[in-house]
Design a protein around this motif. Structure first.
Motif, PDB file in Angstrom:
ATOM      1  N   CYS A 163     -16.663  10.842 -26.800  1.00  0.00           N
ATOM      2  CA  CYS A 163     -15.764  10.947 -27.952  1.00  0.00           C
ATOM      3  C   CYS A 163     -15.813  12.389 -28.462  1.00  0.00           C
ATOM      4  O   CYS A 163     -16.772  13.127 -28.201  1.00  0.00           O
ATOM      5  CB  CYS A 163     -16.154   9.951 -29.041  1.00  0.00           C
ATOM      6  SG  CYS A 163     -17.699  10.286 -29.895  1.00  0.00           S
ATOM      7  N   CYS A 219     -19.011  13.354 -30.491  1.00  0.00           N
ATOM      8  CA  CYS A 219     -20.229  13.652 -29.716  1.00  0.00           C
ATOM      9  C   CYS A 219     -20.089  14.979 -28.974  1.00  0.00           C
ATOM     10  O   CYS A 219     -21.052  15.750 -28.881  1.00  0.00           O
ATOM     11  CB  CYS A 219     -20.529  12.540 -28.721  1.00  0.00           C
ATOM     12  SG  CYS A 219     -21.250  11.093 -29.491  1.00  0.00           S
ATOM     13  N   ASN A 263     -17.528   5.001 -30.413  1.00  0.00           N
ATOM     14  CA  ASN A 263     -16.079   5.229 -30.383  1.00  0.00           C
ATOM     15  C   ASN A 263     -15.484   4.924 -29.013  1.00  0.00           C
ATOM     16  O   ASN A 263     -16.076   5.233 -27.984  1.00  0.00           O
ATOM     17  CB  ASN A 263     -15.791   6.705 -30.723  1.00  0.00           C
ATOM     18  CG  ASN A 263     -16.312   7.070 -32.094  1.00  0.00           C
ATOM     19  OD1 ASN A 263     -16.112   6.332 -33.052  1.00  0.00           O
ATOM     20  ND2 ASN A 263     -17.007   8.190 -32.194  1.00  0.00           N
ATOM     21  N   CYS A 300     -22.780   7.846 -27.884  1.00  0.00           N
ATOM     22  CA  CYS A 300     -23.033   7.210 -29.184  1.00  0.00           C
ATOM     23  C   CYS A 300     -22.827   5.697 -29.165  1.00  0.00           C
ATOM     24  O   CYS A 300     -23.312   5.007 -30.056  1.00  0.00           O
ATOM     25  CB  CYS A 300     -22.164   7.843 -30.269  1.00  0.00           C
ATOM     26  SG  CYS A 300     -20.399   7.547 -30.050  1.00  0.00           S
ATOM     27  N   CYS A 356     -17.767   5.503 -25.755  1.00  0.00           N
ATOM     28  CA  CYS A 356     -18.518   6.745 -25.546  1.00  0.00           C
ATOM     29  C   CYS A 356     -19.974   6.449 -25.134  1.00  0.00           C
ATOM     30  O   CYS A 356     -20.695   5.760 -25.863  1.00  0.00           O
ATOM     31  CB  CYS A 356     -18.495   7.564 -26.837  1.00  0.00           C
ATOM     32  SG  CYS A 356     -19.554   9.019 -26.761  1.00  0.00           S
TER      33      CYS A 356
HETATM   34 ZN   LIG Z   1     -19.666   9.491 -29.020  1.00  0.00          ZN
END
Ligand SMILES: [Zn+2]
Length: 305
Positions: free
Chosen positions: A158, A161, A122, A119, A116
């Motif tokens: 993800c 998020c 993930n 972030c 992702c």
């Molecule tokens: Zn994320």
């Protein structure tokens, strides 16, 4: 925080995605209505979306790079596409096409993204049968339905998020080429208890973000979320203590047949990619990169490279 780029020849890739997106499905019953919708939207674009004296077709809006998208948004602020076209753009073109497994996989493959970009925690890479990502519309699709399928407006993220961002507006888009990851955010750590080698709660992760990126940090609550990973910092400290520069040189010579490069040895030892372009390949790569940089400086007065 991690850039998203189309692989290979960007123009060709985007051209192919656009052709496949607008291709009619053979099973579609109401072909004429579909054509009518496209013609109407295309005419609206050519009449209203004029950038640097040139009017854009709908296909050009779909393929528009991030910089052009920001110019289109300022036009749409003044005059938005009629509400009647919203359903076609969002419900048909976006929702139906992007729920098609084959098309979604084609889109994801063209980006080659693994983790992702919001972030860096993930995995978002997907298989044909299982989707591990959602698409965030950087410019909200309900506010700007014309951009519902613009490729540079779609960020594979993800679910966590996507949910956290919701309708929040953020300033940094991973498609925006004017930013570099290392200028946007830097991770650091502080020791808040002397048992930090054995108790990860004695460590705190700090995010130092550029002012444009602070909105992303807030929206995705990254400050709080990253405190879940103090154990990773603890591992980084221990690995730095074990794998000192002399030992790394020794491993490099002793096992030279196993590695193509010193970088590959680092990837094995530190579980991470060290170059900025590869941060999107492993979860927490940016965090670990920054922490190792600090640690190598603290312990050995040397660069982590
Ligand atoms: Zn994320």
């Amino acid at each position: 925080m991690i850039p998203v780029r189309f692989k290979g020849n960007e123009k060709d890739v985007v051209q192919k995605l656009c052709g496949d997106l607008l291709k009619r499905k053979p099973s579609q019953k109401n072909k004429n209505e579909y054509k009518r919708n496209l013609i109407r939207i295309n005419e609206w674009c050519q009449k209203h979306i004029i950038i640097d004296g040139k009017s854009l077709s709908f296909g050009e809006v779909v393929k528009a790079d991030f910089e052009t998208l920001t110019k289109i948004v300022s036009i749409l602020e003044r005059e938005n596409i009629p509400d009647d076209d919203k359903d076609f753009l969002i419900d048909y073109l976006y929702k139906e096409r992007f729920s098609d497994k084959k098309y979604r996989l084609e889109f994801m493959d063209s980006l080659g993204i693994t983790v992702c970009p919001y972030c860096n925690r993930n995995f978002v890479n997907s298989t044909k049968e299982r989707t591990m990502c959602q698409f965030d519309h950087f410019f909200n699709k309900n506010k700007y339905p014309l951009l519902a399928v613009s490729f540079y407006n779609l960020i594979p993220v993800c679910s966590s998020c996507n949910h956290a961002k919701g309708e929040n507006e953020i300033k940094y888009s991973p498609h925006d080429k004017k930013y570099k990851t290392n200028d946007l955010v830097n991770f650091d750590f502080s020791i808040i208890g002397m048992d930090y080698l054995f108790n990860d709660k004695d460590l705190k992760i700090e995010l130092d973000g550029d002012k444009d990126f602070n909105q992303n940090i807030k929206a995705m609550m990254l400050d709080e979320v990253y405190q879940l990973h103090t154990d990773v910092v603890q591992e980084c400290i221990k690995k730095t203590m074990i794998f000192n520069p002399d030992y790394l040189d020794y491993l490099c010579t002793e096992y030279k047949d196993l590695f193509d490069s010193k970088e590959e040895l680092y990837k094995l030892v530190f579980g991470n990619y060290i170059d900025e372009e590869s941060f999107g390949k492993r979860p927490l790569a940016k965090l670990m990169h920054d922490i190792y940089e600090d640690l190598f400086d603290i312990y050995y007065g040397e660069k982590f490279e």
